[in-house]
Design an enzyme around this catalytic site. Structure first.
Site, mmCIF file in Angstrom:
data_model
loop_
_atom_site.group_PDB
_atom_site.id
_atom_site.type_symbol
_atom_site.label_atom_id
_atom_site.label_comp_id
_atom_site.label_asym_id
_atom_site.label_seq_id
_atom_site.Cartn_x
_atom_site.Cartn_y
_atom_site.Cartn_z
ATOM 1 N N ASP A 7 0.841 -1.199 0.000
ATOM 2 C CA ASP A 7 0.000 0.000 0.000
ATOM 3 C C ASP A 7 0.877 1.251 0.000
ATOM 4 O O ASP A 7 1.572 1.528 0.983
ATOM 5 C CB ASP A 7 -0.882 -0.043 1.259
ATOM 6 C CG ASP A 7 -2.156 0.762 1.096
ATOM 7 O OD1 ASP A 7 -2.289 1.450 0.079
ATOM 8 O OD2 ASP A 7 -3.006 0.698 2.009
ATOM 9 N N ASP A 8 0.876 1.987 -1.085
ATOM 10 C CA ASP A 8 1.690 3.208 -1.209
ATOM 11 C C ASP A 8 3.198 2.927 -1.151
ATOM 12 O O ASP A 8 3.976 3.808 -0.765
ATOM 13 C CB ASP A 8 1.377 4.232 -0.088
ATOM 14 C CG ASP A 8 -0.007 4.832 -0.170
ATOM 15 O OD1 ASP A 8 -0.746 4.514 -1.119
ATOM 16 O OD2 ASP A 8 -0.336 5.643 0.725
ATOM 17 N N ARG A 13 -6.551 -0.429 -7.337
ATOM 18 C CA ARG A 13 -6.881 -1.833 -7.043
ATOM 19 C C ARG A 13 -7.956 -2.352 -7.990
ATOM 20 O O ARG A 13 -7.947 -3.530 -8.379
ATOM 21 C CB ARG A 13 -7.308 -1.971 -5.579
ATOM 22 C CG ARG A 13 -6.097 -1.895 -4.658
ATOM 23 C CD ARG A 13 -6.411 -1.423 -3.264
ATOM 24 N NE ARG A 13 -5.178 -0.913 -2.687
ATOM 25 C CZ ARG A 13 -4.329 -1.653 -1.961
ATOM 26 N NH1 ARG A 13 -4.620 -2.899 -1.674
ATOM 27 N NH2 ARG A 13 -3.201 -1.122 -1.512
ATOM 28 N N LYS A 71 -6.126 -5.526 2.614
ATOM 29 C CA LYS A 71 -6.959 -4.382 2.236
ATOM 30 C C LYS A 71 -7.710 -4.661 0.938
ATOM 31 O O LYS A 71 -7.106 -4.906 -0.085
ATOM 32 C CB LYS A 71 -6.051 -3.173 2.076
ATOM 33 C CG LYS A 71 -6.783 -1.893 1.750
ATOM 34 C CD LYS A 71 -5.851 -0.729 1.985
ATOM 35 C CE LYS A 71 -6.371 0.557 1.393
ATOM 36 N NZ LYS A 71 -5.482 1.685 1.688
ATOM 37 N N HIS A 121 -10.874 -2.633 -0.268
ATOM 38 C CA HIS A 121 -11.027 -1.257 -0.737
ATOM 39 C C HIS A 121 -11.629 -1.115 -2.120
ATOM 40 O O HIS A 121 -11.398 -0.103 -2.809
ATOM 41 C CB HIS A 121 -9.654 -0.541 -0.693
ATOM 42 C CG HIS A 121 -9.759 0.888 -0.272
ATOM 43 N ND1 HIS A 121 -8.765 1.803 -0.505
ATOM 44 C CD2 HIS A 121 -10.752 1.561 0.341
ATOM 45 C CE1 HIS A 121 -9.134 2.979 -0.038
ATOM 46 N NE2 HIS A 121 -10.333 2.853 0.477
ATOM 47 N N HIS A 124 1.545 2.193 4.263
ATOM 48 C CA HIS A 124 0.652 3.358 4.160
ATOM 49 C C HIS A 124 0.839 4.269 5.376
ATOM 50 O O HIS A 124 1.184 3.801 6.452
ATOM 51 C CB HIS A 124 -0.793 2.847 4.102
ATOM 52 C CG HIS A 124 -1.800 3.860 3.665
ATOM 53 N ND1 HIS A 124 -2.285 4.834 4.505
ATOM 54 C CD2 HIS A 124 -2.423 4.034 2.475
ATOM 55 C CE1 HIS A 124 -3.171 5.571 3.845
ATOM 56 N NE2 HIS A 124 -3.276 5.116 2.609
ATOM 57 N N ASP A 139 0.141 -0.164 -5.201
ATOM 58 C CA ASP A 139 -1.016 0.424 -5.892
ATOM 59 C C ASP A 139 -0.740 1.780 -6.526
ATOM 60 O O ASP A 139 -1.311 2.126 -7.561
ATOM 61 C CB ASP A 139 -2.228 0.502 -4.947
ATOM 62 C CG ASP A 139 -1.944 1.245 -3.649
ATOM 63 O OD1 ASP A 139 -0.763 1.554 -3.365
ATOM 64 O OD2 ASP A 139 -2.901 1.522 -2.907
ATOM 65 N N ASN A 140 0.106 2.598 -5.879
ATOM 66 C CA ASN A 140 0.334 3.960 -6.398
ATOM 67 C C ASN A 140 1.627 4.525 -5.802
ATOM 68 O O ASN A 140 2.286 3.869 -5.001
ATOM 69 C CB ASN A 140 -0.866 4.871 -6.099
ATOM 70 C CG ASN A 140 -1.348 4.795 -4.671
ATOM 71 O OD1 ASN A 140 -2.486 4.390 -4.412
ATOM 72 N ND2 ASN A 140 -0.496 5.114 -3.708
ATOM 73 N N ARG A 162 1.795 10.160 -4.732
ATOM 74 C CA ARG A 162 0.419 9.663 -4.836
ATOM 75 C C ARG A 162 -0.554 10.766 -5.259
ATOM 76 O O ARG A 162 -0.440 11.896 -4.790
ATOM 77 C CB ARG A 162 -0.012 9.098 -3.470
ATOM 78 C CG ARG A 162 -1.345 8.376 -3.506
ATOM 79 C CD ARG A 162 -1.740 7.890 -2.124
ATOM 80 N NE ARG A 162 -1.999 9.012 -1.236
ATOM 81 C CZ ARG A 162 -2.057 8.912 0.093
ATOM 82 N NH1 ARG A 162 -1.861 7.759 0.682
ATOM 83 N NH2 ARG A 162 -2.294 9.976 0.825
#
Ligand SMILES: *[C@@H]1O[C@H](CO)[C@@H](O)[C@H](O)[C@H]1NC(C)=O
Ligand SMILES: *[C@@H]1O[C@H](CO)[C@@H](O)[C@H](O)[C@H]1NC(C)=O
Ligand SMILES: *[C@@H]1O[C@H](CO)[C@@H](O)[C@H](O)[C@H]1NC(C)=O
Ligand SMILES: *[C@@H]1O[C@H](CO)[C@@H](O)[C@H](O)[C@H]1NC(C)=O
Ligand SMILES: *[C@@H]1O[C@H](CO)[C@@H](O)[C@H](O)[C@H]1NC(C)=O
Length: 509
Positions: A36-37, A79, A128, A130, A186, A278-279, A287
């Site tokens: 995540d991130d 996602r 996660k 989401h 994250h 993801d980003n 981000r």
């Protein structure tokens, strides 16, 4: 032995052998790990300040992509693109899924978990999720923020290990697709500030922090970190990065535990393992941006059947939109012919399977981007294309200030940047806030000559042909992916009869 029983014996034997061979040949699984991130804070990507032994071990058995990009720099949208192979504007997941944001994919989308379960593949998600709605993203086994604490299923690596074990040791002969979506690294200064800016103290055994038995926190000083070009080199940002590195140590060790469970359960030799994020990292210019810093992702693809390129670095341009086609290819499942919103809009995947790259280097040089929202209030539609050394970004609503999200706003790095800007002190940033908020409609960069994307070539007559070519290609992709924004901001899309852009005469060029 009677002729009959002998015959019988041999047929049974033959049956058993065929079953065995057949079973072996078909036995292919997938483990998809999404952080995540996360960015390039790993030794795999030549960051020499951080230690990531478990990612290193995976990289030794993987093809390492150094030009992998997400098409959208926001959690839920990204996602949704990973799990559908469709850009956010096509699958409908325009922004974040949770709370007031409430974005969902269109009901008719045939997602990867849906297609897999229709092909009798067992699906599981740990961490996660989401994305929604549930009918579009069904999983047989589910341990997510929807039915547990995201800290437990996404950051407590002991808990994650036990959940992975539970999934892998289930008595079930079907091939599987297991999606492990870590919530690390994250930020959590916005949601659980008691654990630090990146939840770097969660489970470290100190008073009030709880204990994660499998985690040995790795600590870094602000002096030790490497500051990427797009982050201000200030004490505040360095301390922020040091906290992020500690959280990366939990992610890294978590990945080690998950891979060990895979080995111990006997699936090490028949499972395709994919690792990405993801980003972009949650820092200024990261981000929510479609610049390199917001979209470039780590990507490791580890196939036990393709040792030829293990440990090698691929320069090919690949997208997270390629993950769904890759996994479908691995399982030999064709993408169905269907439409989401109406018969006149057939859906097809514009991404590609990555499996050929595991045999030999591929000449892929183009990826696309599409961003709409992050939070519901953060509407800033952009489309982008990266081809070879050129990146083109189309900022459709370029007259409005670029929006800032809540969790990034309260981050030590951004607060410090605001304070320094307000008081006129040096920011040590490569941009200023005015530039960051107000962008030109077209931005085109030659990243080979200008890796930090500061010299906009869009109005440079010397690059007119490149600009026109890229605009044409980008719009072609928008039509191909049924982009409702294809005519914005200077036209209106009229779809009755033959879809076309009707001019607004609003003076935009
Ligand atoms: C890391 O650096 C080495 C040596 O310069 C280079 O060969 C390799 O491609 C780099 N790895 C990545 C992932 O960029
Ligand atoms: C979450 O749902 C799954 C079934 O989908 C179930 O096995 C699991 O026990 C649930 N977890 C919690 C904490 O309720
Ligand atoms: C992490 O999970 C394990 C196993 O469920 C549990 O024993 C431990 O207390 C959890 N740690 C935290 C910090 O929640
Ligand atoms: C995987 O295959 C290799 C080489 O064929 C073998 O040495 C190893 O024991 C196998 N591992 C498992 C878990 O089956
Ligand atoms: C920024 O300024 C505000 C108010 O002036 C202060 O409360 C805050 O601590 C400062 N933050 C940083 C990171 O300097």
């Amino acid at each position: 032995m009677h002729i009959l029983s002998c015959c019988c014996f041999f047929s049974v034997l033959l049956l058993l052998i065929t079953a065995c061979i057949g079973g072996e040949a078909n036995k292919r699984n997938v483990l998809l790990i999404i952080a995540d991130d996360a960015g390039f804070e790993s030794e795999v990507y030549n960051n020499t300040a951080i230690q990531t032994p478990h990612l290193n071990a995976l990289a030794k058995r993987s093809l390492i992509f150094r030009n992998a990009f997400t098409s959208v720099s926001s959690c839920s949208p990204s996602r949704s693109t990973i799990l559908t192979g469709l850009p956010q504007h096509q699958n409908g997941m325009y922004g974040l899924h949770q709370d007031v944001h409430h974005f969902n994919s269109f009901d008719g989308v045939r997602s990867l978990p849906l297609l897999l379960s229709q092909s009798d593949i067992r699906t599981g998600i740990i961490g996660k999720k989401h994305v929604g709605p549930e009918t579009v993203y069904p999983f047989d086994f589910l341990a997510t923020e929807e039915n547990d604490s995201v800290l437990q299923v996404g950051r407590n690596i002991t808990k994650i290990k036990l959940l992975v074990r539970q999934f892998l040791q289930a008595k079930d002969d079907r091939p599987f697709f297991l999606y492990v979506a870590f919530h690390d690294p994250h930020r959590c200064g916005h949601s659980q500030p008691q654990y630090g800016a990146f939840c770097e103290k969660f489970g470290n055994g100190e008073s009030g922090m709880g204990w994660i038995p499998d985690w040995k926190p790795q600590h870094y000083t602000p002096e030790q970190v490497q500051v990427p070009y797009f982050i201000p080199d200030t004490p505040a940002a360095r301390a922020d990065l040091a906290a992020q590195y500690t959280t990366v140590s939990r992610l890294d060790q978590g990945i080690g535990l998950v891979l060990k469970e895979l080995q111990d359960s006997g699936f090490g030799n028949d499972t395709l393992v994919i690792y990405s994020s993801d980003n972009g990292i949650p820092f200024p210019n990261g981000r929510t941006n479609l610049y390199w810093s917001g979209t470039a992702e780590p990507l490791l693809v580890s196939s036990p059947e393709h040792p030829q390129r293990w440990g090698q670095v691929s320069q090919s341009y690949v997208s997270l939109l390629d993950i769904t086609p890759t996994i479908l290819d691995w399982f030999s499942i064709p993408y169905p012919s269907y439409s989401i919103l109406g018969k006149d809009k057939p859906v097809h995947l514009t991404g590609k399977t990555l499996l050929p790259a595991l045999d030999s280097e591929q000449p892929w040089s183009t990826v696309y981007g599409s961003q709409g929202h992050h939070e519901v209030t953060m509407y800033y539609p952009m489309r982008a294309m990266h081809k070879g050394s050129f990146r083109l970004v189309h900022n459709m609503n370029f007259k409005m200030p670029f929006p800032i999200d809540q969790d990034f706003y309260v981050s030590p790095t951004f607060q410090d940047l605001l304070n320094r800007t307000q008081s006129g002190r040096p920011t040590h940033w490569f941009k200023n806030l005015q530039q960051y908020y107000y962008r030109e409609r077209w931005e085109m960069y030659d990243v080979s000559a200008d890796p930090s994307e500061l010299r906009n070539l869009a109005s440079d007559p010397a690059h007119r042909h490149t600009l026109e070519y890229m605009k044409t290609q980008l719009v072609k992709w928008q039509w191909e992916t049924n982009d409702p924004w294809v005519c914005a901001p200077d036209g209106v899309l009229e779809t009755k009869l033959s879809p076309q852009c009707r001019p607004l005469f609003n003076g935009l060029q």
